[in-house]
Write a protein that holds these residues in place. Structure first.
Motif, PDB file in Angstrom:
ATOM      1  N   GLY A 283       0.842  -1.213  -0.090  1.00  0.00           N
ATOM      2  CA  GLY A 283      -0.125   0.126  -0.103  1.00  0.00           C
ATOM      3  C   GLY A 283       0.695   1.250   0.024  1.00  0.00           C
ATOM      4  N   HIS A 284       2.221   1.213   0.305  1.00  0.00           N
ATOM      5  CA  HIS A 284       2.954   2.284   0.493  1.00  0.00           C
ATOM      6  C   HIS A 284       3.318   2.821  -0.924  1.00  0.00           C
ATOM      7  CE1 HIS A 284       3.387   0.965   4.268  1.00  0.00           C
ATOM      8  NE2 HIS A 284       4.281   1.915   4.763  1.00  0.00           N
ATOM      9  N   HIS A 285       3.552   1.812  -1.819  1.00  0.00           N
ATOM     10  CA  HIS A 285       3.743   2.304  -3.396  1.00  0.00           C
ATOM     11  C   HIS A 285       2.791   2.214  -4.482  1.00  0.00           C
ATOM     12  CE1 HIS A 285       8.017   2.182  -1.953  1.00  0.00           C
ATOM     13  NE2 HIS A 285       7.542   1.176  -1.320  1.00  0.00           N
ATOM     14  N   SER A 286       1.655   1.392  -4.233  1.00  0.00           N
ATOM     15  CA  SER A 286       0.589   1.362  -5.231  1.00  0.00           C
ATOM     16  C   SER A 286      -0.600   1.241  -4.600  1.00  0.00           C
ATOM     17  CB  SER A 286       0.822  -0.125  -5.810  1.00  0.00           C
ATOM     18  OG  SER A 286       0.596  -1.003  -4.951  1.00  0.00           O
ATOM     19  N   PRO A 287      -1.751   1.554  -5.489  1.00  0.00           N
ATOM     20  CA  PRO A 287      -3.102   1.599  -4.724  1.00  0.00           C
ATOM     21  C   PRO A 287      -3.501   0.277  -3.791  1.00  0.00           C
ATOM     22  CG  PRO A 287      -3.266   2.017  -6.854  1.00  0.00           C
ATOM     23  CD  PRO A 287      -1.713   1.669  -6.701  1.00  0.00           C
ATOM     24  N   GLY A 288      -3.861   0.479  -2.526  1.00  0.00           N
ATOM     25  CA  GLY A 288      -4.167  -0.727  -1.992  1.00  0.00           C
ATOM     26  C   GLY A 288      -4.008  -0.351  -0.430  1.00  0.00           C
ATOM     27  N   GLY A 289      -3.823  -1.307   0.477  1.00  0.00           N
ATOM     28  CA  GLY A 289      -3.907  -0.806   1.994  1.00  0.00           C
ATOM     29  C   GLY A 289      -4.636  -1.980   2.798  1.00  0.00           C
ATOM     30  N   GLY A 290      -4.834  -1.601   3.998  1.00  0.00           N
ATOM     31  CA  GLY A 290      -5.499  -2.518   4.934  1.00  0.00           C
ATOM     32  C   GLY A 290      -6.835  -2.699   4.288  1.00  0.00           C
ATOM     33  N   PHE A 291      -7.683  -1.919   4.062  1.00  0.00           N
ATOM     34  CA  PHE A 291      -9.022  -2.052   3.819  1.00  0.00           C
ATOM     35  C   PHE A 291      -9.236  -2.915   2.539  1.00  0.00           C
ATOM     36  CE2 PHE A 291      -9.322   1.639   6.223  1.00  0.00           C
ATOM     37  CZ  PHE A 291     -10.012   1.457   6.993  1.00  0.00           C
ATOM     38  N   GLN A 292      -8.716  -2.601   1.547  1.00  0.00           N
ATOM     39  CA  GLN A 292      -8.616  -3.537   0.205  1.00  0.00           C
ATOM     40  C   GLN A 292      -8.050  -4.781   0.484  1.00  0.00           C
ATOM     41  OE1 GLN A 292      -7.472  -0.567   0.603  1.00  0.00           O
ATOM     42  NE2 GLN A 292      -8.188   0.958  -0.793  1.00  0.00           N
ATOM     43  N   GLY A 293      -6.802  -5.149   1.169  1.00  0.00           N
ATOM     44  CA  GLY A 293      -6.378  -6.387   1.233  1.00  0.00           C
ATOM     45  C   GLY A 293      -6.971  -6.919   2.178  1.00  0.00           C
ATOM     46  N   GLY A 294      -7.636  -6.688   3.122  1.00  0.00           N
ATOM     47  CA  GLY A 294      -8.386  -7.351   3.764  1.00  0.00           C
ATOM     48  C   GLY A 294      -9.824  -7.829   3.350  1.00  0.00           C
ATOM     49  N   VAL A 295     -10.423  -6.974   2.549  1.00  0.00           N
ATOM     50  CA  VAL A 295     -11.411  -7.373   1.750  1.00  0.00           C
ATOM     51  C   VAL A 295     -11.212  -8.655   0.715  1.00  0.00           C
ATOM     52  CG1 VAL A 295     -13.206  -6.962  -0.221  1.00  0.00           C
ATOM     53  CG2 VAL A 295     -13.111  -5.240   2.072  1.00  0.00           C
ATOM     54  N   ILE A 296     -10.104  -8.816   0.167  1.00  0.00           N
ATOM     55  CA  ILE A 296      -9.626  -9.692  -0.746  1.00  0.00           C
ATOM     56  C   ILE A 296      -9.423 -10.944   0.133  1.00  0.00           C
ATOM     57  CG2 ILE A 296      -7.932 -10.304  -2.513  1.00  0.00           C
ATOM     58  CD1 ILE A 296      -7.569  -7.584  -3.185  1.00  0.00           C
ATOM     59  N   MET A 297      -8.806 -10.755   1.056  1.00  0.00           N
ATOM     60  CA  MET A 297      -8.475 -11.775   2.107  1.00  0.00           C
ATOM     61  C   MET A 297      -9.847 -12.524   2.737  1.00  0.00           C
ATOM     62  SD  MET A 297      -5.906 -13.567   3.153  1.00  0.00           S
ATOM     63  CE  MET A 297      -4.509 -13.839   4.562  1.00  0.00           C
ATOM     64  N   GLY A 298     -10.731 -11.659   3.005  1.00  0.00           N
ATOM     65  CA  GLY A 298     -12.104 -12.023   3.378  1.00  0.00           C
ATOM     66  C   GLY A 298     -12.787 -12.954   2.355  1.00  0.00           C
ATOM     67  N   ALA A 299     -12.719 -12.184   1.006  1.00  0.00           N
ATOM     68  CA  ALA A 299     -13.456 -12.885  -0.014  1.00  0.00           C
ATOM     69  C   ALA A 299     -12.872 -14.523  -0.376  1.00  0.00           C
ATOM     70  CB  ALA A 299     -12.886 -12.262  -1.331  1.00  0.00           C
ATOM     71  N   SER A 300     -11.379 -14.838   0.004  1.00  0.00           N
ATOM     72  CA  SER A 300     -10.910 -15.975  -0.371  1.00  0.00           C
ATOM     73  C   SER A 300     -11.626 -17.028   0.604  1.00  0.00           C
ATOM     74  CB  SER A 300      -9.413 -16.025  -0.049  1.00  0.00           C
ATOM     75  OG  SER A 300      -9.212 -16.028   1.301  1.00  0.00           O
ATOM     76  N   PHE A 301     -11.858 -16.546   1.839  1.00  0.00           N
ATOM     77  CA  PHE A 301     -12.657 -17.439   2.770  1.00  0.00           C
ATOM     78  C   PHE A 301     -14.056 -17.629   2.399  1.00  0.00           C
ATOM     79  CE2 PHE A 301      -9.137 -16.043   5.427  1.00  0.00           C
ATOM     80  CZ  PHE A 301      -8.553 -17.442   6.115  1.00  0.00           C
TER      81      PHE A 301
END
Lengths: 276, 106
Positions: free
Chosen positions: A158-176
């Motif tokens: 998230g420091h270098h590209s679009p992204g961060g905790g919220f987006q990554g968390g949603v993707i992680m939740g989607a995998s479950f």
């Protein structure tokens, strides 16, 4: 009671509109936000925090306090979902479906009947989802690790590209959620039980708030990550960058857990027994 | 090289156009899903391989990495898209939707 609710709603909504009328027009270049605040962020964010992505720097560092309460809002949404939907009363369903695995015969056991134990011969299956989906299961098994690695990448990058905790968390939740759809809800709960999910959810918020409190121990303001420099063994500017990463991990954990809790409760109407 | 890329692109776009017409023109749910699945796999493979060839024009490490990323996108779409179509068809059958049959002229 309904009338009082309506009146108070109209009153508070009217107050909100009255307050919103005083805002500067949308995108006004002479408003204080555009003339003082935005130029400061654009010019100083890389000098102050060494984070190339200005959005991440503003979100997790300059306005970290705001983002902490956004995380708490999501946490509260998960808690509310548990309180509203989860029914802890064990109520026997009308009928249950079992599959005899060696022969593939499906048994329907009415209420009060003798229920076989879960073993290598009998498998409890959902009453609305009967066939064994080999294609979907194999694909899920193949895709889920990549989704999770990508989620971690989005959180950490998230420091270098679009992204961060919220987006990554949603993707992680989607995998479950994908696992729960491809297999069934019970095997998903077996992998990641409700208690663990609730624990991770609270732990994410704790990491965020705890980072702020840790800064106070080093005689700095709440969420001023540059105070963590002696702990992280770096200079204060890099410490701010690392502090953002710690906070993003907390956000990611909370968001992931809330996604999973919402899916568990909504898909099974709070019973955690049979669902999609 | 350029000619190969052009041919691949045009071929892929013809594929996409045919699939898009098929989604509209086919008579029922199941037969419409058929071109929808073909589009995402066949058309995407052809056009994306053209893009992958185009990016490695200056043949260096950076271009090769970009090209590999494009190929990875193709691989993932190739795995997931037919599975999605498969599960949609499954759901349609379970919901009791009859497949279309040609009406006899009276």
């Amino acid at each position: 009671m309904k009338i009082t609710g309506l009146i108070s709603l109209i009153f508070i909504g009217g107050l909100l509109f009255y307050g919103a009328l005083d805002f500067p027009p949308w995108g006004d270049p002479t408003s204080p936000a555009s003339s003082h605040l935005s130029p400061y962020y654009i010019e100083h964010s890389i000098k102050d925090t060494s984070v190339p992505n200005v959005v991440t720097a503003v979100l997790a560092d300059y306005r970290g306090y705001d983002t902490m309460f956004e995380t708490i809002v999501i946490f509260t949404a998960g808690i509310v979902c548990i309180f509203l939907l989860r029914s802890f009363k064990e109520k026997a369903p009308e009928s249950r479906m079992y599959r005899h695995i060696p022969t593939g015969i499906i048994l329907r056991i009415e209420k009060g009947g003798k229920v076989p134990h879960e073993s290598e011969y009998f498998e409890h299956i959902d009453s609305v989802w009967i066939p064994y989906d080999l294609v979907i299961r194999t694909t899920c098994r193949m895709i889920i690790p990549f989704i999770q690695v990508f989620a971690l990448y989005v959180i950490a990058h998230g420091h270098h590209s679009p992204g961060g905790g919220f987006q990554g968390g949603v993707i992680m939740g989607a995998s479950f959620v994908l696992f729960a759809i491809g297999f069934n809800l019970r095997s998903a709960i077996k992998q990641m039980s409700e208690k663990i999910v609730a624990f991770i959810c609270a732990l994410g918020v704790l990491i965020y708030a705890g980072t702020g409190v840790l800064c106070m121990f080093f005689k700095a303001n709440y969420l001023d990550y540059s105070a963590l420099a002696p702990l992280l063994r770096t200079d204060p500017v890099t410490a701010r960058s690392h502090g953002i990463l710690i906070v993003e991990i907390g956000v990611g954990m909370a968001v992931m857990a809330v996604m999973v809790v919402l899916y568990y409760n909504l898909s099974s109407a709070g019973k955690h027994d049979e669902g999609l | 090289m350029m000619v190969t890329i052009m041919i691949l692109l045009i071929f892929g776009l013809i594929f996409f156009a045919g699939g898009a017409i098929g989604i509209i023109r086919f008579p029922d749910f199941y037969s419409r899903l058929h071109p929808a699945g073909k589009l995402d796999t066949g058309g995407l493979v052809i056009t994306m391989s053209a893009f992958a060839l185009y990016t490695i024009q200056p043949f260096d490490l950076e271009a090769i990495i970009t090209s590999i990323k494009i190929i990875l996108i193709v691989v993932f779409v190739f795995i997931t898209s037919p599975t999605a179509i498969h599960s949609i068809v499954d759901a349609g059958i379970r919901a009791g939707l009859e497949p279309w049959e040609k009406q006899e002229d009276k």
